[in-house]
Write an enzyme that holds these catalytic residues in place. Structure first.
Site, PDB file in Angstrom:
ATOM      1  N   GLY A 154       0.719  -1.456   0.133  1.00 42.03           N
ATOM      2  CA  GLY A 154      -0.167  -0.076   0.004  1.00 42.03           C
ATOM      3  C   GLY A 154       0.810   1.189  -0.066  1.00 42.03           C
ATOM      4  O   GLY A 154       2.040   1.270  -0.279  1.00 42.03           O
ATOM      5  N   ILE A 155       0.212   2.368   0.571  1.00 46.34           N
ATOM      6  CA  ILE A 155       0.906   3.798   0.354  1.00 46.34           C
ATOM      7  C   ILE A 155       1.119   4.049   1.792  1.00 46.34           C
ATOM      8  O   ILE A 155       0.465   3.774   2.907  1.00 46.34           O
ATOM      9  CB  ILE A 155      -0.014   4.673  -0.378  1.00 46.34           C
ATOM     10  CG1 ILE A 155       0.037   4.327  -1.799  1.00 46.34           C
ATOM     11  CG2 ILE A 155       0.595   6.110  -0.142  1.00 46.34           C
ATOM     12  CD1 ILE A 155      -1.062   5.306  -2.668  1.00 46.34           C
ATOM     13  N   ASN A 187       4.289   5.448   5.008  1.00 43.39           N
ATOM     14  CA  ASN A 187       5.696   5.298   5.402  1.00 43.39           C
ATOM     15  C   ASN A 187       6.020   3.930   5.966  1.00 43.39           C
ATOM     16  O   ASN A 187       7.204   3.472   5.571  1.00 43.39           O
ATOM     17  CB  ASN A 187       6.140   6.353   6.567  1.00 43.39           C
ATOM     18  CG  ASN A 187       5.271   5.891   7.964  1.00 43.39           C
ATOM     19  OD1 ASN A 187       4.351   5.228   7.861  1.00 43.39           O
ATOM     20  ND2 ASN A 187       5.751   6.413   8.959  1.00 43.39           N
ATOM     21  N   ILE A 188       5.102   3.296   6.121  1.00 41.48           N
ATOM     22  CA  ILE A 188       5.115   1.599   6.505  1.00 41.48           C
ATOM     23  C   ILE A 188       5.472   0.909   5.481  1.00 41.48           C
ATOM     24  O   ILE A 188       6.532  -0.036   5.246  1.00 41.48           O
ATOM     25  CB  ILE A 188       4.071   0.884   7.617  1.00 41.48           C
ATOM     26  CG1 ILE A 188       3.676   1.882   8.728  1.00 41.48           C
ATOM     27  CG2 ILE A 188       4.304  -0.306   7.656  1.00 41.48           C
ATOM     28  CD1 ILE A 188       2.524   1.210   9.615  1.00 41.48           C
ATOM     29  N   GLU A 208      -1.090  -2.332  -6.990  1.00 44.14           N
ATOM     30  CA  GLU A 208      -1.755  -0.785  -7.517  1.00 44.14           C
ATOM     31  C   GLU A 208      -0.924   0.267  -7.842  1.00 44.14           C
ATOM     32  O   GLU A 208      -1.019   0.611  -8.731  1.00 44.14           O
ATOM     33  CB  GLU A 208      -2.779  -0.382  -6.622  1.00 44.14           C
ATOM     34  CG  GLU A 208      -3.934  -1.424  -5.890  1.00 44.14           C
ATOM     35  CD  GLU A 208      -4.737  -0.752  -4.848  1.00 44.14           C
ATOM     36  OE1 GLU A 208      -5.972  -0.374  -5.068  1.00 44.14           O
ATOM     37  OE2 GLU A 208      -4.032  -0.487  -3.937  1.00 44.14           O
TER      38      GLU A 208
END
Length: 521
Positions: A276-277, A279-280, A301
């Site tokens: 996903g999007i 910082n992690i 994605e």
């Protein structure tokens, strides 16, 4: 016609449709129109026409009087969509959005928003689900960014594909924005359109680099009412920096991958990764760059900045996405070595990048961040305290439901104004459920990793509390579970113990006192 624009428009019929002033196309738009934009995660979105419409509304005091039902594959550009929201130009919106003015409009009731699985949104458009109150299954206008138009009239998208093919298919009128401020992305796309049932066949993708379509979107020239030149690129912001928390989460996951390889549940190059999007996600991809894993593949994605060093290290072999959402510095790096990256990246429509059939066939490893997760591994990705919409579901459930390994990662706590520890992201009961307990295999925070595969609800609860909860909240969560288990077993209802009167007590305490640290259950 400017020479750069002429080099991008290689079809004579389309060249005749160039409009030098975007304002001349404003009269085609009427209040209540169904409008589609290209774009996904803030890249590849139209710029000139949305801005011209915003100026028209502002200059003529039409706020609230020229409103649209807006359909975008995911989020559009902050500089355009947020402006529309500020001017009260959005009546209805789906399936995903980003921006404080948009969120404010949604949560104030001014914008009617519904989120949807991103793999399903384009097909539901074609089914007529979102246009069922109209006489025909069409939208009024699609505004699509392109970086080139081929000799036979194919539209070459830019940094994203999203739902552009379906929006163009349904549109009565199409406006093309040819962006000459960025390089042509020709050759970077694999466009395929899926027919509606009962005419579907299996999608013949067996590897992340398989091509099954065309490098452009087909368009009916008769629909195109104008072509304008876009003179600035996608406006993006810097990525969230990694911190100790995100790096600790990444460390737990890399260690877990090592273990799964050592026992034979994963191959040495893992399986195609979805990330996903945030910082992690950046920390995880960055952690893989410094790991011994190589020949990695990505089916996701969105590609972010941290994928570029992974390519440079030659540990990432190939990546498929529907969007390249880089920071300004990331785009600069991408364009400066475009020929190298072009051979290793493929952009597809979101109906393909997020398709359950392909995700399951490839055995993807899905990694996404929730708002909160409860002790039984239900996750909330959308609604803070159950009711305040953030951005929307996005594609997380497309991947988590169908991946070989479904992982959710979150800090154990998030900052708050009054509590120095912050609010706990591990709660007794999630205030809204997007991903169910049946969808998640792994839950990980900076505190540790909970492997939930094959566990009963009570076993999951103990694992989540012990491995993932923050030390300041662990005793409270253990106490809740112990009380709930004893209470439910005593009445013969002990499969997934809850005390309904107390399940949301921590959240209620946050609303009343600014902390989730309750005095007692």
């Amino acid at each position: 016609m400017p020479s750069l624009l002429s080099s991008r428009i290689r079809n004579a019929e389309f060249a005749k449709k160039i409009v030098t002033d975007p304002a001349k196309l404003v009269p085609y738009f009427k209040n209540g129109d169904y409008v589609g934009w290209s774009g996904f995660t803030g890249v590849g979105y139209p710029k000139m026409i949305p801005n011209a419409l915003a100026r028209h509304v502002e200059e003529n005091n039409l706020q609230g009087k020229l409103r649209f039902k807006l359909f975008v594959g995911a989020s559009g550009g902050a500089d355009t969509e947020c402006k529309w929201a500020e001017l009260n130009m959005i009546e209805r919106r789906c399936p995903h959005q980003v921006g404080k003015p948009i969120s404010k409009g949604i949560n104030s009731g001014r914008i009617q928003f519904f989120d949807k699985h991103l793999s399903m949104f384009p097909q539901d458009l074609l089914y007529g689900y979102y246009t069922r109150n109209r006489e025909s299954n069409t939208i009024d206008t699609a505004i699509i960014e392109a970086t080139a138009i081929t000799e036979d009239g194919g539209i070459v998208p830019g940094a994203s594909v999203g739902a552009s093919p379906e929006l163009m298919q349904l549109a009565e009128k199409i406006i093309i924005e040819v962006n000459t401020a960025i390089p042509s992305f020709e050759g970077l796309h694999d466009i395929v359109e899926i027919p509606n049932p009962p005419h579907r066949t299996p999608i013949n993708i067996n590897r992340v680099d398989d091509r099954i379509g065309k490098p452009y979107i087909k368009v009916d020239p008769k629909k195109v009412i104008g072509i304008v030149e876009a003179d600035y690129g996608d406006i993006t912001c810097a990525n969230s920096p990694q911190d100790e928390t995100s790096q600790a989460i990444a460390g737990h996951l890399v260690d877990f991958f090592h273990h799964e390889v050592s026992v034979g549940r994963l191959p040495k190059n893992l399986h195609p990764l979805q990330s996903g999007i945030g910082n992690i996600a950046n920390a995880i991809i960055g952690g893989l760059a410094h790991s011994p894993f190589k020949d990695l593949e990505v089916w996701t994605e969105v590609l972010q900045d941290t994928f570029l060093p992974l390519f440079d290290s030659e540990k990432l072999r190939f990546a498929t996405a529907t969007s390249t959402r880089f920071s300004p510095q990331g785009f600069e790096k991408f364009y400066s070595n475009y020929d190298y990256y072009k051979e290793r990246i493929l952009l597809r429509p979101q109906v393909i990048s997020n398709h359950p059939e392909i995700i399951r066939r490839l055995g993807c490893i899905a990694m996404n961040t929730p708002v909160e997760a409860d002790i039984y591994a239900h996750a909330n990705s959308t609604n803070v305290l159950g009711s305040r919409m953030l951005n929307g579901l996005g594609g997380s459930a497309d991947f988590l439901r169908n991946a070989k390994l479904s992982i959710m990662h979150t800090p154990s706590v998030r900052p708050s104004k009054k509590d120095p520890t912050g609010i706990t992201c591990i709660v007794p009961m999630a205030t809204h459920v997007d991903q169910t307990e049946h969808d998640l295999d792994i839950l990980v925070t900076e505190q540790g990793l909970a492997d939930l595969r094959g566990l009963s609800p009570t076993e999951r609860a103990r694992e989540v509390i012990d491995k993932c909860a923050h030390p300041d909240y662990k005793p409270l969560l253990r106490e809740y579970f112990d009380i709930a288990e004893n209470y439910c077993l005593a009445r013969g209802a002990g499969h997934e113990p809850h005390i309904l009167a107390n399940a949301f007590k921590m959240q209620l305490n946050l609303l009343e006192k600014g902390t989730m640290k309750i005095d007692h259950w």
